[in-house]
Each structure stands twice: as structure tokens, then as C-alpha cells.
Write a protein that holds these residues in place. Structure first.
Motif, short mmCIF file in Angstrom:
data_model
loop_
_atom_site.label_atom_id
_atom_site.label_comp_id
_atom_site.label_asym_id
_atom_site.label_seq_id
_atom_site.Cartn_x
_atom_site.Cartn_y
_atom_site.Cartn_z
N GLN A 149 0.81 -1.23 0.00
CA GLN A 149 0.00 0.00 0.00
C GLN A 149 0.84 1.27 0.00
N LYS A 150 2.12 1.18 0.36
CA LYS A 150 2.97 2.38 0.29
C LYS A 150 3.01 2.92 -1.14
N ILE A 151 3.20 2.02 -2.11
CA ILE A 151 3.29 2.46 -3.50
C ILE A 151 1.94 2.99 -3.98
N MET A 152 0.87 2.51 -3.38
CA MET A 152 -0.47 3.01 -3.72
C MET A 152 -0.63 4.47 -3.31
N TYR A 153 -0.15 4.80 -2.10
CA TYR A 153 -0.25 6.19 -1.64
C TYR A 153 0.65 7.11 -2.47
N LEU A 154 1.83 6.62 -2.83
CA LEU A 154 2.72 7.42 -3.68
C LEU A 154 2.10 7.64 -5.06
N SER A 155 1.46 6.59 -5.57
CA SER A 155 0.81 6.71 -6.88
C SER A 155 -0.32 7.73 -6.84
N ASP A 156 -1.10 7.69 -5.77
CA ASP A 156 -2.17 8.68 -5.59
C ASP A 156 -1.60 10.10 -5.59
N ALA A 157 -0.51 10.27 -4.85
CA ALA A 157 0.12 11.60 -4.76
C ALA A 157 0.65 12.05 -6.11
N ASP A 210 -9.10 11.13 -13.27
CA ASP A 210 -9.34 10.07 -14.25
C ASP A 210 -8.89 8.70 -13.75
N ALA A 211 -8.49 8.64 -12.49
CA ALA A 211 -7.97 7.39 -11.93
C ALA A 211 -8.90 6.83 -10.87
N ASN A 212 -9.07 5.51 -10.92
CA ASN A 212 -9.81 4.79 -9.88
C ASN A 212 -8.81 3.88 -9.17
N ILE A 213 -8.43 4.24 -7.94
CA ILE A 213 -7.39 3.48 -7.23
C ILE A 213 -8.03 2.42 -6.35
N LEU A 214 -7.58 1.16 -6.55
CA LEU A 214 -8.12 0.03 -5.81
C LEU A 214 -7.02 -0.71 -5.07
N PHE A 215 -7.30 -1.07 -3.82
CA PHE A 215 -6.40 -1.94 -3.06
C PHE A 215 -7.12 -3.27 -2.87
N ASN A 216 -6.73 -4.27 -3.66
CA ASN A 216 -7.33 -5.59 -3.60
C ASN A 216 -6.42 -6.50 -2.77
N THR A 217 -6.83 -6.74 -1.54
CA THR A 217 -6.00 -7.49 -0.61
C THR A 217 -6.67 -8.79 -0.17
N SER A 218 -5.87 -9.82 -0.01
CA SER A 218 -6.39 -11.11 0.44
C SER A 218 -6.75 -11.07 1.93
N THR A 249 9.15 -5.18 15.40
CA THR A 249 9.34 -4.92 13.98
C THR A 249 8.84 -3.51 13.69
N SER A 250 9.24 -3.00 12.56
CA SER A 250 8.86 -1.64 12.21
C SER A 250 8.49 -1.58 10.74
N CYS A 251 7.52 -0.76 10.44
CA CYS A 251 7.11 -0.56 9.05
C CYS A 251 6.86 0.92 8.82
N PRO A 252 7.80 1.62 8.21
CA PRO A 252 7.57 3.04 7.88
C PRO A 252 6.58 3.13 6.72
N LEU A 253 5.34 3.46 7.04
CA LEU A 253 4.28 3.49 6.03
C LEU A 253 4.33 4.82 5.28
N VAL A 254 4.92 4.79 4.09
CA VAL A 254 5.02 6.00 3.26
C VAL A 254 3.63 6.33 2.74
N THR A 255 3.14 7.52 3.09
CA THR A 255 1.78 7.90 2.68
C THR A 255 1.78 9.06 1.69
N ASN A 256 2.97 9.63 1.42
CA ASN A 256 3.11 10.72 0.46
C ASN A 256 4.60 10.87 0.17
N TYR A 257 4.95 11.79 -0.72
CA TYR A 257 6.36 11.99 -1.04
C TYR A 257 7.12 12.72 0.07
N ASN A 258 6.41 13.10 1.12
CA ASN A 258 7.10 13.74 2.24
C ASN A 258 6.48 13.38 3.59
#
Length: 450
Positions: free
Chosen positions: A206-214, A224-232, A377-386
Motif C-alpha cells: 500500500q505504500k506504492i499506492m499512496y505514492l501513486s495517488d500523490a 481520471d484514476a480509480n485506485i483500488l487496493f485488492n487485498t487477500s 518490527t517496524s514498518c515506515p508506512l510511506v503515505t506521500n512523497y514527504n
């Protein structure tokens, strides 16, 4: 100069080995490889299998314990990648070249690099078999083989990557295709997947999803984009505190969440992705995509499947607190290849390395391990380019935060930690065996806060 036989050298074997190496280096003897084999050292106090983050780190730590010449790392790859950077590479914020170093440059001096694959384990005989049917014997064994990407388990992949519009940040071969697909986006569905298997860095899909949105907002294409996160999965993130924050972001940015959807086929020639509904096995749905980011199914490396060192699922079977093998006391595991019930990240490896270092020290003294890994454990969740949400948690899925602030909030400082500080820590501290995670700093900051 003719062929030198080891038995007729008339000098110590290690001297003879040096003569052989010199002769081979000078190219003055064609037959030396035949007799040189008998002079090769096949026993080490410590053998580390795998030259990824866990393997290099533990080789550095163990060299300081048992001395140069007594530790070997078995790793076939000539290149070593800092994979956490690939989120930013796929989003166009970093160059792929900045994530790579040569394996040779990272192997600690005095540690033997055996450039080969492991073929089998025989822990009852303290030996492993590598390429050319050669046997390596050890006193202590550390298994750090990582996790295997299984794109082939999705019908139509990996051959589908030959087409445009599709990428994956999980492979060096496909991460730049993600950025290309994002740049080329025109109109339609941008789909991001999460497979029905354990994965390394569970936040990356989902990190790349947020970057793509940004990026799409910045370039005026978001309408013009419909962003979908299809997760199991049935949740967006395993830890509720961070899941709640992410759900707010998803709602605010108009991202569509589809739970229990598992990618089973890609028809790249038609830009179609087929998902199975895990709540209704056999029921499928076909989505058209303008951009598709695939997180592949993953599993244990082949050599671990049905191995005596592994559990029934193929993961190295270790005590979750000490990282010592449950059956073989001189065998240990670290990182993604183990059955430790925590997220598989570089941050987890850092914390595990500190515990494993202490565990092995005590085992070498015939004492019982006392240090306990808490599952950090740690997960830096990138939600934008900054912006980054810095998720940190333990075995129980409870937040285990380093800083005396609410880390579930998006912060610019945490982005710089992820993009700039963490790569430095990785290359210059972790891989040299000097970084065991932020545990001590967390205690200091907690004291300061009180």
C-alpha cells in the motif's frame, strides 16, 4: 612449474594453499585446481547461510567473537540490495542504483565468502552440502536465507511483465516498471494487490499506492484514476492503531478497499487481472487495469522445504524468543526464512540480531540463552512523497514506539528518517553488526519523557 601435490609439498598445508593461490593468480599452472581442492578449508566455527541483511549482519558480529578465518558466509549473489528503498524507486523518488552494493564489499574482512548455493542441510552431522557436491562442516550454523518470491504462482506471470502497465516493487527486475507504469498512466483503474501468503514488508503493497495517488494528483490525472487496493486480508493493517489511521487516509483520498480478494491470473495482453473471492472459493472477478502493481505470493526457499531444520510449512523452526533452533542447539535462524510470528522486515532483523548475538554467546559458553526477542518490527508506512506513519509493534500486535509522540500520525520527520537515515543505518551500522534496533533509545526516551 609443474603440478604441486599437497602430500609432496614438504610444508604446512596453509602454506601450500597460499602457494597454490599465488600460482593460480599468476596463471602459471593449469592443473592446480585438481590438487587445490584437497587444501581447501571445509570446516568453520560459524557458517552463515545467506548474504542478505541477516547473514551479513551476523557474520560481522560472529567474526568479533570467534576471530577472522573462522566464519564463512555462503551466498551465490554478487549484488546485495537494500530492498526497503524499492518503495521509493517504484514511486520515482530514488534511483535503483542507490540501493545496491557488491556482496564482496559488504563481507567483513576476514570472513570467507563461499560463492555458492546451499543444496541440503544435515544438522545431525553438522554439515551442509553446496554446489559441486562439496560439503561444509560447522560448529555453529546460522540460517539467514530470506524468502522466495513466487510470481509463477499467478497464472500469466512472470511473462506478463514483458507488457507495459504492470510492475512490482518486490523485484530488481520489475521495480522500475512500476515507475514507468505510473508515468504512463492515462485513465482507468490503478490496482494494487496483496497475496494470500506471508510476505516481507507487509506495508509495501500500500505504500506504492499512496505514492501513486500523490503522483497522479500532482500531474493532474487523479480525477481520471480509480485506485483500488485488492487485498487477500480482511484488514488494511494488522495493528489497529495504524489501521485506523490508514483507513482515514484511504477515505480522504477516495481509494477503494476490496478485502479477501486474491490475484490468481494476469492477462497482460488484455490488461485484465483476475481475482478470487476468498470468502467464496471459486468465485472470481475480472478487473481492467491501466496500471497494476503486483505483490507476489511468497514462501520459504526451496532448500528449506522438507528440510530437517524446517517446520512443516518450510520455515526454519526456531524458538521465538531466543532464535535458537528447537531441535538442534547449535543451529540458529534470523529474518524472513524463520517461523517467527512477526512481520518480515529489515527492522525486525536488526532487533533479532542483537538477541541472537547474546544467545550464541551464552550457547558458546554452555549456558542457557536468557535474552528474549519480543517480536519488535517496524514498518515506515510511506503515505506521500514527504510523509510517513512510523508503525512499530511487537508479537502481540501492540504498538512499541520509539519516539514520545503519536506515531500513527503522518509526519515529515518520519519521511526523512525512512528516506535518508535508515539507508545510512543499514549500510554503515546494521551490516557491520553495530545496530540492534532502537530498543535502548526507546528506554532512554521513555525515561526522558517521564
Amino acid at each position: 612449474m609443474g603440478s604441486i601435490g599437497v602430500m609432496s609439498c614438504g610444508i604446512h598445508i596453509h602454506q601450500c594453499t597460499n602457494i597454490l593461490k599465488t600460482a593460480v593468480h599468476r596463471g602459471s599452472c593449469r592443473n592446480l585446481h585438481v590438487t587445490g581442492r584437497f587444501a581447501a578449508k571445509e570446516y568453520y566455527d560459524v557458517v552463515v547461510v545467506g548474504g542478505g541483511a541477516g547473514g551479513i549482519t551476523m557474520s560481522a558480529r560472529l567474526k568479533r567473537k570467534v576471530g577472522a578465518g573462522n566464519v564463512a558466509v555462503i551466498e551465490p549473489s554478487e549484488k546485495h540490495y537494500y530492498q526497503p528503498m524499492w518503495t521509493l524507486v517504484g514511486g520515482g523518488a530514488k534511483q535503483l542504483g542507490s540501493s545496491v552494493r557488491s556482496t564482496e564489499s559488504l563481507i567483513p574482512s576476514g570472513v570467507k565468502w563461499i560463492k555458492s548455493e546451499v543444496k541440503s542441510f544435515d544438522p545431525d552431522k553438522n554439515s551442509i552440502r553446496i554446489g559441486d557436491d562439496k560439503e561444509i562442516n560447522y560448529k555453529y550454523l546460522i540460517i539467514a536465507l530470506g524468502i522466495k518470491l513466487q510470481y509463477e504462482k499467478i497464472k500469466g506471470l512472470p511473462e506478463g511483465f514483458a507488457y507495459p502497465k504492470i510492475g512490482s516493487n518486490y523485484s530488481v527486475k520489475t521495480v522500475e516498471k512500476t515507475w514507468k507504469a505510473l508515468q504512463d498512466f492515462k485513465k482507468g483503474n490503478a490496482i494494487f494487490t496483496f497475496p494470500n501468503t506471508p510476505v516481507k514488508c507487509a506495508g509495501a503493497p500500500q505504500k506504492i499506492m499512496y505514492l501513486s495517488d500523490a503522483y497522479l494528483r500532482k500531474t493532474g490525472k487523479r480525477a481520471d484514476a480509480n485506485i483500488l487496493f485488492n487485498t487477500s486480508l480482511g484488514v488494511i493493517f494488522a495493528v489497529k492503531k495504524y489501521a485506523d489511521a490508514l483507513l482515514e487516509i484511504v477515505k480522504e483520498r477516495d481509494i477503494q478497499l476490496n478485502f479477501k480478494q486474491n490475484l490468481i491470473e494476469v492477462r497482460a495482453d488484455r490488461q485484465e487481472a483476475v481475482f478470487e473471492n476468498l470468502d467464496k472459493p471459486g468465485e472470481t472477478k475480472v478487473y481492467q487495469y491501466e496500471m497494476l502493481h503486483v505483490t507476489p505470493p511468497m514462501g520459504p526457499p526451496d532448500v528449506l522445504v522438507n528440510s530437517p531444520v524446517s517446520d512443516a510449512a518450510g520455515w526454519v523452526d526456531v524458538n521465538k524468543e531466543t532464535l535458537q533452533h528447537k531441535k538442534y542447539p547449535n543451529v540458529f535462524g534470523i529474518g524472513d526464512c524463520t517461523n517467527l510470528p512477526t512481520s518480515k522486515t529489515a527492522a525486525a532483523i536488526a532487533a533479532q540480531s542483537a538477541v541472537l548475538d547474546k544467545t550464541i554467546s551464552l550457547v558458546m559458553k554452555n549456558q542457557n540463552p536468557s535474552s528474549k526477542y519480543d517480536g519488535y518490527t517496524s514498518c515506515p508506512l510511506v503515505t506521500n512523497y514527504n510523509k510517513v506513519i512510523l508503525a512499530e509493534f511487537d508479537y502481540n500486535g501492540q504498538p512499541l514506539e520509539t519516539f514520545p509522540i503519536d506515531q500513527s500520525k503522518e509526519r515529515r520527520t518520519m519521511y526523512h528518517l525512512k528516506a535518508d537515515m535508515m539507508p545510512f543505518l543499514y549500510w554503515h551500522m546494521l551490516l557491520k553488526g553495530y545496530w540492534g534496533g532502537p530498543g535502548p533509545y526507546r528506554k532512554l526516551m521513555s525515561l526522558g519523557l517521564k
